[in-house]
Design a protein around this motif. Sequence first.
Motif, PDB file in Angstrom:
ATOM      1  N   GLY A  83       0.772  -1.231   0.000  1.00  0.00           N
ATOM      2  CA  GLY A  83       0.000   0.000   0.000  1.00  0.00           C
ATOM      3  C   GLY A  83       0.801   1.277   0.000  1.00  0.00           C
ATOM      4  N   GLU A  84       2.111   1.188  -0.044  1.00  0.00           N
ATOM      5  CA  GLU A  84       2.948   2.385  -0.044  1.00  0.00           C
ATOM      6  C   GLU A  84       3.944   2.333  -1.207  1.00  0.00           C
ATOM      7  N   VAL A  85       4.323   3.504  -1.686  1.00  0.00           N
ATOM      8  CA  VAL A  85       5.322   3.591  -2.745  1.00  0.00           C
ATOM      9  C   VAL A  85       6.712   3.506  -2.106  1.00  0.00           C
ATOM     10  N   LYS A  86       7.428   2.470  -2.481  1.00  0.00           N
ATOM     11  CA  LYS A  86       8.746   2.246  -1.897  1.00  0.00           C
ATOM     12  C   LYS A  86       9.739   1.901  -3.008  1.00  0.00           C
ATOM     13  N   PRO A  87      11.036   2.139  -2.771  1.00  0.00           N
ATOM     14  CA  PRO A  87      12.041   1.696  -3.751  1.00  0.00           C
ATOM     15  C   PRO A  87      12.185   0.176  -3.690  1.00  0.00           C
ATOM     16  N   ARG A  88      11.985  -0.480  -4.831  1.00  0.00           N
ATOM     17  CA  ARG A  88      12.085  -1.946  -4.899  1.00  0.00           C
ATOM     18  C   ARG A  88      12.916  -2.326  -6.117  1.00  0.00           C
ATOM     19  N   GLN A  89      13.481  -3.501  -6.061  1.00  0.00           N
ATOM     20  CA  GLN A  89      14.261  -4.007  -7.192  1.00  0.00           C
ATOM     21  C   GLN A  89      13.305  -4.703  -8.163  1.00  0.00           C
ATOM     22  N   VAL A  90      13.268  -4.190  -9.381  1.00  0.00           N
ATOM     23  CA  VAL A  90      12.263  -4.602 -10.363  1.00  0.00           C
ATOM     24  C   VAL A  90      12.953  -5.037 -11.659  1.00  0.00           C
ATOM     25  N   THR A  91      12.348  -6.017 -12.329  1.00  0.00           N
ATOM     26  CA  THR A  91      12.855  -6.451 -13.630  1.00  0.00           C
ATOM     27  C   THR A  91      11.684  -6.737 -14.554  1.00  0.00           C
ATOM     28  N   THR A  92      11.990  -6.856 -15.853  1.00  0.00           N
ATOM     29  CA  THR A  92      10.988  -7.211 -16.856  1.00  0.00           C
ATOM     30  C   THR A  92      11.374  -8.537 -17.492  1.00  0.00           C
ATOM     31  N   LEU A  93      10.405  -9.417 -17.610  1.00  0.00           N
ATOM     32  CA  LEU A  93      10.587 -10.711 -18.253  1.00  0.00           C
ATOM     33  C   LEU A  93       9.817 -10.717 -19.568  1.00  0.00           C
ATOM     34  N   ALA A  94      10.390 -11.323 -20.599  1.00  0.00           N
ATOM     35  CA  ALA A  94       9.707 -11.462 -21.892  1.00  0.00           C
ATOM     36  C   ALA A  94       9.779 -12.920 -22.319  1.00  0.00           C
TER      37      ALA A  94
END
Length: 476
Positions: A431-442
Motif C-alpha cells: 500500500g505504499e510507494v517504496k524503492p524496490r528491485q524490479v525487472t521485466t521478463l519477456a
Amino acid sequence: MTAVEQRFREFKMPDVGEGLTEAEILKWFVAPGDTVTDGQVVCEVETAKAAVELPIPFDGVVHEVRFDEGTTVDVGTPIISVDTDPGAGEAAPQAAPAAGKPAEEPAAEAEPAEKEGRQANLVGYGAAPASTKRRPRKPLPGPQRSEPAPSAGAPAPQEHAPAPARPEAAPSPSPELNGSGRPARPLAKPPVRKLAKDLGIDLEAVTPSGPDGIITREDVHAAAEAVQTARETPVAAPSRAVEGRERRVPVKGVRKATAQAMVNSAFTAPHVTEFVTVDVTRTMKLVADLKQDPAMAGLRVNPLLLVAKALLVAIRRNPDVNATWDEENQEIVYKDYVNLGIAAATPRGLIVPNIKDAHAKTLPELASALGELVTTAREGKTTPAEMSGGTVTITNVGVFGIDAGTPILNPGESAILAFGAVKLQPWIHKGEVKPRQVTTLALSFDHRLVDGELGSKVLADVAAVLERPKRLITWT
C-alpha cells in the motif's frame, strides 16, 4: 596396400558427431618434421557450431600439412599426412591429391581407421556410404577459377606429379550446371514455384537461402521486392568507398550458422512475445543469502540461477510448453525432460549450449552446471553435442543493461525467456510507494503449439516464483 601407403598415413577431416559436412581450420599445432603421438591434438577447427580440437589417431612424424589456416575443408578430405616409420629412410609417398579432393584408396583394402567403407569420426563411425547421400554444394557466386584447356600439341599433364606442400582447397563437386553457371534446375518446392510464377519471378535469378540451396517463399518475395525497388529507384552514380573507413569480414562458422538459424526460425515458427514486470526484491535477498550458504561454497550464485530454477518450476506446472513442432510428420512432440539452453555471447558469435536434464538437478547442481557452461563458452571450447537437443532457452539481456526484448526462438524449441536488467524503481509495496528491485521478463513462444493461455501461465508462474521465492519450496 603397398608398403609406402602403410608408412605414410593420412588423417582426414572427421565428422565431429553432428552430421556436419565441412569445417574451417583455425590453427595448426604441428608442422612438417614434428613428431606426433596417438591422441595428440594437431589442429583446431571451427564447424558451424563450435571450435573443436582434433587429435590424430596414430604415431609418427608429420610429413605434410595439406591446408593453410583459414581454409574450409570438406569432411573426409585428408588434411595431414604422417610418416609412421621415419627410420625406414627416404621413400616417395603416393602422390597427394589435388587440393580439396580426397586421395583415391585401393578398393581391395581399407586403412585401419575405416570399417567396411565407413568413415571414422570422433565419436565412432559414420553412416555407410550407401545409406546417405549429400546434395552437392551449390557453386559460389562470382567468377570461378578454372584451368585453361590444353592447346593442341601441348604435353598432357602428369598424372602422378607430386602436389605442392600446402595446396589451396578446390571447390566441392557441383551439381549439373547450365550456361550461366547455376544449377540446371533451381531447387524449390511446388508451392514456391507457383508463387514465383504468379509474381513473374524467374527462379534461376533467385538466391536460395534454404538448406541445400533450396529456394524458399521468402527468397521469392525478396526477389520480387528487389525488382519493384529497382523499377522505382533512379539510377545513381556509383559511390566510391573511402579506404580505411570500412571493414569486410566473411560470414562463416558460428556467425553464419546463427544467422541462418535465426532467419529460418523467424520465418517458420509464428512468434508471440509477452511481457511482465515483477518485483524481485526478495529474490535478490535470497541470492545474497545463498552466497553465504556453505552448501553453495565455490559455486556461481547470481540472479540468473534463480531465474533458471523458476522457469523449471513453471515448466513442471505447465509441461505442455516443453514441446517441439514436427513439420514433416505433422506431430507435436511433448518432452518429459528439460535441456535448458543459456544464450551466451562469445568472440565467435552467439551460441546456445544447454544443460542436459536440468529439471532433475538440485540448486547446487544447477549452479555448478551453469558455471561450467559459461566458462566453457568463454574459452571457445563448447562442443556441438552441448549445443544440440535443447528444449527451452534463457537469454540474459539484463547483463547489458537492457530492460526487455523480443527474443527469437532457438530452432526446434518451443519457448525462450528474456531476463531484463534488475533496477531500483518506485513500486507500490503493502500500500505504499517504496524503492524496490524490479525487472521485466519477456517470453517468446511458438504459437503453433503454445496457445496464449499456456504461454501466459508459464510467464506468470516464473514471475510469481521470482516475486516470492519461497514458492520454490511450496510449489515443488
